[in-house]
Design a protein around this motif. Structure first.
Motif, PDB file in Angstrom:
ATOM      1  N   MET A   1       0.847  -1.185   0.000  1.00 16.26           N
ATOM      2  CA  MET A   1       0.000   0.000   0.000  1.00 16.26           C
ATOM      3  C   MET A   1       0.890   1.245   0.000  1.00 16.26           C
ATOM      4  SD  MET A   1      -2.850   0.947   2.842  1.00 16.26           S
ATOM      5  CE  MET A   1      -4.446   1.146   2.152  1.00 16.26           C
ATOM      6  N   ALA A   2       0.594   2.200  -0.834  1.00 16.22           N
ATOM      7  CA  ALA A   2       1.427   3.396  -0.999  1.00 16.22           C
ATOM      8  C   ALA A   2       1.191   4.433   0.096  1.00 16.22           C
ATOM      9  CB  ALA A   2       1.173   4.019  -2.364  1.00 16.22           C
ATOM     10  N   VAL A   3       0.095   4.309   0.826  1.00 19.02           N
ATOM     11  CA  VAL A   3      -0.232   5.272   1.880  1.00 19.02           C
ATOM     12  C   VAL A   3      -0.626   4.500   3.134  1.00 19.02           C
ATOM     13  CG1 VAL A   3      -1.794   7.122   2.559  1.00 19.02           C
ATOM     14  CG2 VAL A   3      -1.033   6.980   0.195  1.00 19.02           C
ATOM     15  N   ARG A   4      -0.020   4.908   4.263  1.00 16.69           N
ATOM     16  CA  ARG A   4      -0.370   4.276   5.536  1.00 16.69           C
ATOM     17  C   ARG A   4      -0.546   5.343   6.606  1.00 16.69           C
ATOM     18  NH1 ARG A   4       4.468   0.582   4.928  1.00 16.69           N
ATOM     19  NH2 ARG A   4       5.043   1.241   7.022  1.00 16.69           N
ATOM     20  N   GLU A  60      -7.693  11.157   2.402  1.00 12.41           N
ATOM     21  CA  GLU A  60      -7.083  12.413   1.957  1.00 12.41           C
ATOM     22  C   GLU A  60      -5.639  12.194   1.518  1.00 12.41           C
ATOM     23  OE1 GLU A  60      -6.794  16.377   0.801  1.00 12.41           O
ATOM     24  OE2 GLU A  60      -8.487  15.032   1.071  1.00 12.41           O
ATOM     25  N   LEU A  61      -4.867  11.416   2.253  1.00 16.09           N
ATOM     26  CA  LEU A  61      -3.490  11.140   1.849  1.00 16.09           C
ATOM     27  C   LEU A  61      -3.453  10.391   0.522  1.00 16.09           C
ATOM     28  CD1 LEU A  61      -1.767  10.132   5.214  1.00 16.09           C
ATOM     29  CD2 LEU A  61      -1.875  12.370   4.137  1.00 16.09           C
ATOM     30  N   SER A  62      -4.388   9.497   0.315  1.00 20.16           N
ATOM     31  CA  SER A  62      -4.465   8.766  -0.955  1.00 20.16           C
ATOM     32  C   SER A  62      -4.796   9.718  -2.107  1.00 20.16           C
ATOM     33  CB  SER A  62      -5.512   7.652  -0.870  1.00 20.16           C
ATOM     34  OG  SER A  62      -5.128   6.693   0.091  1.00 20.16           O
ATOM     35  N   ARG A  63      -5.659  10.676  -1.857  1.00 20.14           N
ATOM     36  CA  ARG A  63      -6.003  11.657  -2.888  1.00 20.14           C
ATOM     37  C   ARG A  63      -4.790  12.517  -3.241  1.00 20.14           C
ATOM     38  NH1 ARG A  63      -6.627  16.355  -3.905  1.00 20.14           N
ATOM     39  NH2 ARG A  63      -6.309  17.169  -1.830  1.00 20.14           N
ATOM     40  N   ILE A  64      -4.058  12.949  -2.226  1.00 18.16           N
ATOM     41  CA  ILE A  64      -2.859  13.768  -2.437  1.00 18.16           C
ATOM     42  C   ILE A  64      -1.795  12.956  -3.194  1.00 18.16           C
ATOM     43  CG2 ILE A  64      -0.947  14.939  -1.256  1.00 18.16           C
ATOM     44  CD1 ILE A  64      -3.026  15.588   1.007  1.00 18.16           C
ATOM     45  N   GLU A  65      -1.634  11.698  -2.825  1.00 17.11           N
ATOM     46  CA  GLU A  65      -0.668  10.824  -3.498  1.00 17.11           C
ATOM     47  C   GLU A  65      -1.043  10.649  -4.966  1.00 17.11           C
ATOM     48  OE1 GLU A  65       0.605   6.604  -4.647  1.00 17.11           O
ATOM     49  OE2 GLU A  65      -1.408   7.258  -4.138  1.00 17.11           O
ATOM     50  N   ALA A  66      -2.321  10.459  -5.264  1.00 19.53           N
ATOM     51  CA  ALA A  66      -2.775  10.308  -6.650  1.00 19.53           C
ATOM     52  C   ALA A  66      -2.525  11.593  -7.439  1.00 19.53           C
ATOM     53  CB  ALA A  66      -4.264   9.941  -6.679  1.00 19.53           C
ATOM     54  N   GLU A  67      -2.695  12.740  -6.802  1.00 16.71           N
ATOM     55  CA  GLU A  67      -2.436  14.010  -7.481  1.00 16.71           C
ATOM     56  C   GLU A  67      -0.953  14.142  -7.833  1.00 16.71           C
ATOM     57  OE1 GLU A  67      -3.140  18.810  -7.025  1.00 16.71           O
ATOM     58  OE2 GLU A  67      -4.321  17.445  -5.776  1.00 16.71           O
ATOM     59  N   ALA A  68      -0.071  13.731  -6.940  1.00 15.50           N
ATOM     60  CA  ALA A  68       1.368  13.772  -7.231  1.00 15.50           C
ATOM     61  C   ALA A  68       1.698  12.849  -8.399  1.00 15.50           C
ATOM     62  CB  ALA A  68       2.175  13.376  -5.991  1.00 15.50           C
ATOM     63  N   ARG A  69       1.115  11.665  -8.420  1.00 19.17           N
ATOM     64  CA  ARG A  69       1.375  10.729  -9.520  1.00 19.17           C
ATOM     65  C   ARG A  69       0.886  11.290 -10.852  1.00 19.17           C
ATOM     66  NH1 ARG A  69       2.654   5.317  -8.309  1.00 19.17           N
ATOM     67  NH2 ARG A  69       2.572   4.790  -6.104  1.00 19.17           N
ATOM     68  N   ALA A 104      11.786  15.306 -10.903  1.00 15.84           N
ATOM     69  CA  ALA A 104      10.419  14.870 -10.606  1.00 15.84           C
ATOM     70  C   ALA A 104      10.307  14.350  -9.177  1.00 15.84           C
ATOM     71  CB  ALA A 104       9.968  13.798 -11.598  1.00 15.84           C
ATOM     72  N   ALA A 105      11.305  13.591  -8.742  1.00 15.28           N
ATOM     73  CA  ALA A 105      11.269  13.026  -7.391  1.00 15.28           C
ATOM     74  C   ALA A 105      11.326  14.129  -6.336  1.00 15.28           C
ATOM     75  CB  ALA A 105      12.418  12.035  -7.204  1.00 15.28           C
ATOM     76  N   PHE A 106      12.215  15.125  -6.523  1.00 13.13           N
ATOM     77  CA  PHE A 106      12.305  16.236  -5.576  1.00 13.13           C
ATOM     78  C   PHE A 106      11.013  17.053  -5.554  1.00 13.13           C
ATOM     79  CE2 PHE A 106      17.073  16.023  -5.620  1.00 13.13           C
ATOM     80  CZ  PHE A 106      17.253  16.014  -4.248  1.00 13.13           C
ATOM     81  N   GLN A 107      10.518  17.425  -6.729  1.00 13.40           N
ATOM     82  CA  GLN A 107       9.309  18.252  -6.780  1.00 13.40           C
ATOM     83  C   GLN A 107       8.111  17.538  -6.182  1.00 13.40           C
ATOM     84  OE1 GLN A 107       8.853  19.538 -10.848  1.00 13.40           O
ATOM     85  NE2 GLN A 107      10.448  21.092 -10.655  1.00 13.40           N
ATOM     86  N   ALA A 108       7.958  16.276  -6.493  1.00 16.05           N
ATOM     87  CA  ALA A 108       6.815  15.526  -5.959  1.00 16.05           C
ATOM     88  C   ALA A 108       6.890  15.415  -4.440  1.00 16.05           C
ATOM     89  CB  ALA A 108       6.759  14.134  -6.601  1.00 16.05           C
TER      90      ALA A 108
END
Length: 151
Positions: A1-4, A60-69, A104-108
């Protein structure tokens, strides 16, 4: 899971090793680890408690993670955010971004932290010196997050 979202501590190194194991598609790994401070200004912090509603925070963390992706070409992302009582030096948050290239890694990673500080539903209670109290949102955190929405 990408978010915990969890009460338990985590091992930063182990999390990065797990995320990058056997991968040949990654050229950059950026990590940010937030720790519980022992001071704020001139005041000593004895402990901090982060309150949340886990299901809401996870959503909310999952939504933010999806936006970064969606914004950056990322190979993978990991966000771990703790809640509960923590003492100075304890881990609070870990953000790891993997990409082919460092930009990309730094900005994300920076985007994720700016949004976590302003949009993640966590409430901070600090035990300081003679007293204790809830910590108000900071204008500088809002300003940092606003730069990602500027046209």
């Amino acid at each position: 899971m990408a978010v915990r979202v969890q009460r338990d501590d985590f091992d930063q190194g182990a999390e990065v090793r797990r995320l990058t194991a056997g991968r040949s598609d990654v050229g950059a790994v950026v990590t940010f680890a937030g720790l519980c401070r022992g001071t704020t200004g001139s005041e000593t912090i004895g402990a901090m408690t982060l309150e949340t509603y886990e299901a809401m925070a996870l959503a909310e963390l999952s939504r933010i993670e999806a936006e970064a992706r969606a914004r950056w070409p990322l190979q993978d992302v990991l966000i771990i955010h703790r809640h509960g009582r923590m003492e100075p030096g304890d881990n609070i948050v870990l953000v790891v971004t993997l990409s082919v290239h460092r930009e990309a890694a730094f900005q994300a990673a920076e985007f994720l932290m700016d949004y976590l500080k302003t949009r993640a539903p966590f409430w901070k209670f600090e035990e300081k010196g003679e007293g204790a109290g809830w910590v108000a949102a900071k204008d500088e955190d809002d300003s940092a997050a606003e730069r990602w929405t500027a046209g």
